[in-house]
Design a protein around this motif. Structure first.
Motif, PDB file in Angstrom:
ATOM      1  N   PHE A   1       3.400  49.735  14.299  1.00 32.58           N
ATOM      2  CA  PHE A   1       4.325  50.858  14.303  1.00 32.58           C
ATOM      3  C   PHE A   1       4.996  50.893  12.933  1.00 32.58           C
ATOM      4  O   PHE A   1       5.710  49.954  12.565  1.00 32.58           O
ATOM      5  CB  PHE A   1       5.386  50.716  15.396  1.00 32.58           C
ATOM      6  N   GLY A   2       4.742  51.949  12.170  1.00 31.71           N
ATOM      7  CA  GLY A   2       5.328  52.062  10.843  1.00 31.71           C
ATOM      8  C   GLY A   2       5.974  53.418  10.651  1.00 31.71           C
ATOM      9  O   GLY A   2       5.474  54.447  11.113  1.00 31.71           O
ATOM     10  N   MET A   3       7.101  53.421   9.967  1.00 34.89           N
ATOM     11  CA  MET A   3       7.856  54.659   9.769  1.00 34.89           C
ATOM     12  C   MET A   3       8.889  54.435   8.682  1.00 34.89           C
ATOM     13  O   MET A   3       8.959  53.369   8.067  1.00 34.89           O
ATOM     14  CB  MET A   3       8.535  55.083  11.065  1.00 34.89           C
ATOM     15  N   PHE A   4       9.724  55.415   8.453  1.00 32.05           N
ATOM     16  CA  PHE A   4      10.827  55.281   7.506  1.00 32.05           C
ATOM     17  C   PHE A   4      12.134  55.593   8.227  1.00 32.05           C
ATOM     18  O   PHE A   4      12.271  56.647   8.849  1.00 32.05           O
ATOM     19  CB  PHE A   4      10.658  56.226   6.316  1.00 32.05           C
TER      20      PHE A   4
ATOM     21  N   GLN B   1      14.076  42.463  15.316  1.00 31.82           N
ATOM     22  CA  GLN B   1      14.938  42.487  16.496  1.00 31.82           C
ATOM     23  C   GLN B   1      15.024  43.859  17.153  1.00 31.82           C
ATOM     24  O   GLN B   1      15.095  43.966  18.367  1.00 31.82           O
ATOM     25  CB  GLN B   1      16.343  42.001  16.121  1.00 31.82           C
ATOM     26  N   GLU B   2      14.991  44.923  16.332  1.00 30.38           N
ATOM     27  CA  GLU B   2      15.213  46.253  16.891  1.00 30.38           C
ATOM     28  C   GLU B   2      13.929  46.931  17.357  1.00 30.38           C
ATOM     29  O   GLU B   2      13.918  47.612  18.375  1.00 30.38           O
ATOM     30  CB  GLU B   2      15.913  47.132  15.842  1.00 30.38           C
ATOM     31  N   SER B   3      12.841  46.765  16.607  1.00 31.78           N
ATOM     32  CA  SER B   3      11.623  47.529  16.897  1.00 31.78           C
ATOM     33  C   SER B   3      10.487  46.724  17.511  1.00 31.78           C
ATOM     34  O   SER B   3       9.753  47.232  18.354  1.00 31.78           O
ATOM     35  CB  SER B   3      11.115  48.202  15.609  1.00 31.78           C
ATOM     36  N   SER B   4      10.316  45.462  17.077  1.00 33.25           N
ATOM     37  CA  SER B   4       9.143  44.698  17.521  1.00 33.25           C
ATOM     38  C   SER B   4       9.100  44.400  19.015  1.00 33.25           C
ATOM     39  O   SER B   4       8.010  44.116  19.533  1.00 33.25           O
ATOM     40  CB  SER B   4       9.026  43.385  16.736  1.00 33.25           C
ATOM     41  N   PRO B   5      10.226  44.439  19.759  1.00 32.81           N
ATOM     42  CA  PRO B   5      10.099  44.226  21.207  1.00 32.81           C
ATOM     43  C   PRO B   5       9.088  45.148  21.881  1.00 32.81           C
ATOM     44  O   PRO B   5       8.456  44.751  22.859  1.00 32.81           O
ATOM     45  CB  PRO B   5      11.531  44.478  21.717  1.00 32.81           C
ATOM     46  N   HIS B   6       8.898  46.377  21.356  1.00 40.53           N
ATOM     47  CA  HIS B   6       7.872  47.261  21.900  1.00 40.53           C
ATOM     48  C   HIS B   6       6.483  46.634  21.747  1.00 40.53           C
ATOM     49  O   HIS B   6       5.681  46.626  22.682  1.00 40.53           O
ATOM     50  CB  HIS B   6       7.889  48.615  21.181  1.00 40.53           C
TER      51      HIS B   6
ATOM     52  N   ASN C   1      -5.340  31.940  26.603  1.00 42.36           N
ATOM     53  CA  ASN C   1      -6.804  32.018  26.645  1.00 42.36           C
ATOM     54  C   ASN C   1      -7.427  32.157  25.263  1.00 42.36           C
ATOM     55  O   ASN C   1      -8.629  32.371  25.140  1.00 42.36           O
ATOM     56  CB  ASN C   1      -7.235  33.195  27.526  1.00 42.36           C
ATOM     57  N   GLY C   2      -6.596  32.045  24.226  1.00 41.48           N
ATOM     58  CA  GLY C   2      -7.123  32.090  22.879  1.00 41.48           C
ATOM     59  C   GLY C   2      -7.229  33.470  22.266  1.00 41.48           C
ATOM     60  O   GLY C   2      -7.773  33.629  21.172  1.00 41.48           O
ATOM     61  N   VAL C   3      -6.722  34.501  22.952  1.00 42.81           N
ATOM     62  CA  VAL C   3      -6.725  35.837  22.369  1.00 42.81           C
ATOM     63  C   VAL C   3      -5.781  35.852  21.167  1.00 42.81           C
ATOM     64  O   VAL C   3      -4.645  35.384  21.247  1.00 42.81           O
ATOM     65  CB  VAL C   3      -6.277  36.905  23.391  1.00 42.81           C
ATOM     66  N   ILE C   4      -6.267  36.386  20.053  1.00 45.46           N
ATOM     67  CA  ILE C   4      -5.480  36.455  18.823  1.00 45.46           C
ATOM     68  C   ILE C   4      -4.935  37.869  18.661  1.00 45.46           C
ATOM     69  O   ILE C   4      -5.647  38.855  18.857  1.00 45.46           O
ATOM     70  CB  ILE C   4      -6.336  36.107  17.594  1.00 45.46           C
ATOM     71  N   GLY C   5      -3.668  37.961  18.286  1.00 48.28           N
ATOM     72  CA  GLY C   5      -3.068  39.267  18.085  1.00 48.28           C
ATOM     73  C   GLY C   5      -2.285  39.353  16.794  1.00 48.28           C
ATOM     74  O   GLY C   5      -1.765  38.345  16.296  1.00 48.28           O
ATOM     75  N   THR C   6      -2.216  40.549  16.245  1.00 44.16           N
ATOM     76  CA  THR C   6      -1.331  40.811  15.112  1.00 44.16           C
ATOM     77  C   THR C   6      -0.453  42.004  15.462  1.00 44.16           C
ATOM     78  O   THR C   6      -0.945  43.029  15.937  1.00 44.16           O
ATOM     79  CB  THR C   6      -2.104  41.113  13.812  1.00 44.16           C
ATOM     80  N   LEU C   7       0.832  41.843  15.231  1.00 41.51           N
ATOM     81  CA  LEU C   7       1.809  42.901  15.448  1.00 41.51           C
ATOM     82  C   LEU C   7       2.437  43.229  14.099  1.00 41.51           C
ATOM     83  O   LEU C   7       2.913  42.321  13.410  1.00 41.51           O
ATOM     84  CB  LEU C   7       2.886  42.459  16.442  1.00 41.51           C
ATOM     85  N   GLU C   8       2.436  44.498  13.742  1.00 45.83           N
ATOM     86  CA  GLU C   8       2.953  44.917  12.449  1.00 45.83           C
ATOM     87  C   GLU C   8       4.051  45.962  12.644  1.00 45.83           C
ATOM     88  O   GLU C   8       3.918  46.860  13.476  1.00 45.83           O
ATOM     89  CB  GLU C   8       1.836  45.524  11.594  1.00 45.83           C
ATOM     90  N   GLY C   9       5.113  45.809  11.870  1.00 47.06           N
ATOM     91  CA  GLY C   9       6.194  46.784  11.947  1.00 47.06           C
ATOM     92  C   GLY C   9       6.738  47.073  10.567  1.00 47.06           C
ATOM     93  O   GLY C   9       6.819  46.181   9.723  1.00 47.06           O
ATOM     94  N   SER C  10       7.094  48.327  10.335  1.00 51.40           N
ATOM     95  CA  SER C  10       7.633  48.702   9.026  1.00 51.40           C
ATOM     96  C   SER C  10       8.631  49.835   9.152  1.00 51.40           C
ATOM     97  O   SER C  10       8.425  50.774   9.924  1.00 51.40           O
ATOM     98  CB  SER C  10       6.497  49.124   8.088  1.00 51.40           C
ATOM     99  N   TRP C  11       9.705  49.731   8.368  1.00 49.50           N
ATOM    100  CA  TRP C  11      10.689  50.801   8.273  1.00 49.50           C
ATOM    101  C   TRP C  11      10.653  51.490   6.910  1.00 49.50           C
ATOM    102  O   TRP C  11      11.499  52.340   6.619  1.00 49.50           O
ATOM    103  CB  TRP C  11      12.102  50.253   8.493  1.00 49.50           C
TER     104      TRP C  11
END
Length: 331
Positions: free
Chosen positions: A153-156, A176-181, A221-231
């Motif tokens: 999720f990226g935005m300004f 803290q504000e956005s990554s919980p989604h 179970n070894g599933v790999i994930g990447t979560l990206e956030g930008s303001w």
């Protein structure tokens, strides 16, 4: 079960404008009042929805008969506002994050259990049409075993408009504000998170908050994930990608005014990729509808548990520790 409309209120008319709009459209509730400290936001609510407004939420609680409330204020106020509502036996839908930290979140959940009051955290992407379409594909086994997961999720965010987001003590910062989604999406689709490594940076050094973030995580179970956030990236993609041994799902949330587009590809099929365009009710509308159905006794099993809000906070705190110590954190 009563056919009477549920009297509902909204506290916080920023992001709360979406909640106000949804409640005004739902047929099983009556929007009673809106509270916010910002007179301009209250003026907008009055003009658009002809609703009674208050600058003090406590005064609103005293004067109005309210059975359910959406709390859409900045995170540092959640503990105070949610506690007040619970103590008045008002069912609560609280925008994420539930609280500033795990300790405060647990206190709210325990208070709700003690008072026998409904408390849900607003994880609206659980109600997104295409997220649930992806769930159906996964449950049918069409993806095989999930191996990788990516959400961005990226935005300004304009710091002049969202001033509190620039202050870490107020739960400012993309983590803290956005990554919980994003954290909740991984838990909802894949499962419990067992370890994280997080890195973050900022464009505006004077803010002392994380404005860009990457979280590497894995489940049991070894599933790999990447979560990206930008303001700080106004032209960024907003996507969800789920890759399995037999197929892949790609959701572009940015398309169709956040109704999105889903592309499903299966390696065992010679058919062309399946493309689905979101065109149903908005995720917020479905979230509010679910909340009110739960309050009204129509829905017996909520799609979000009180503990889901706590789980997200636990992962956020693990990520904060990972950033501080520059190491992998097992959970």
């Amino acid at each position: 079960m009563s056919n009477k409309k549920i009297p509902v209120a909204v506290i916080g008319a920023g992001i709360g404008q979406i909640h106000i709009k949804c409640y005004s459209e739902l047929k099983n509730c009556r929007l009673v009042a809106v509270s916010d400290a910002n007179d301009n936001l209250l003026k907008q609510a009055t003009q658009q929805f002809k609703v009674k407004v208050y600058t003090d939420f406590r005064e609103m609680f005293k004067r109005e008969s309210i059975k359910a409330v959406s709390i859409c204020t900045p995170p540092h106020t959640h503990k105070e506002v949610v506690s007040e509502a619970i103590n008045r036996k008002i069912s609560v839908l609280c925008e994420k994050p539930l609280a500033l930290n795990v300790k405060d979140g647990k206190q709210l959940v325990n208070l709700a259990k003690e008072k026998k009051v409904i408390l849900l955290t607003g994880f609206c992407f659980r109600f997104h049409e295409l997220v649930n379409e992806a769930q159906k594909i996964i449950k049918k086994g069409m993806l095989g075993k999930i191996r990788m997961f990516r959400n961005r999720f990226g935005m300004f965010y304009n710091p002049e408009i969202f001033s509190w987001k620039s202050k870490k003590e107020l739960a400012g910062g993309v983590l803290q504000e956005s990554s919980p989604h994003s954290i909740d999406l991984f838990r909802y689709i894949v499962g419990e998170i067992k370890g994280v490594f997080a890195i973050a940076n900022t464009l505006h050094n004077e803010k002392n908050i994380d404005e860009n973030l990457i979280i590497l995580l894995r489940d049991k179970n070894g599933v790999i994930g990447t979560l990206e956030g930008s303001w700080t990236t106004p032209n960024s993609s907003n996507v969800l990608e789920i890759d399995g041994t037999d197929g892949s799902i790609h959701i572009d949330f940015s398309k169709n005014n956040w109704a999105g587009e889903l592309i499903f590809m299966n390696s065992k099929s010679n058919s062309k990729p399946i493309v689905k365009v979101g065109k149903g009710e908005s995720r917020f509308y479905l979230q509010q509808k679910h909340f009110l159905n739960y309050v009204g006794g129509i829905t017996k099993d909520p799609k979000i548990s009180p503990e889901d809000g706590i789980k997200a906070l636990e992962i956020v705190e693990a990520c904060l520790r990972s950033i501080s110590e520059n190491q992998w954190i097992n959970i």
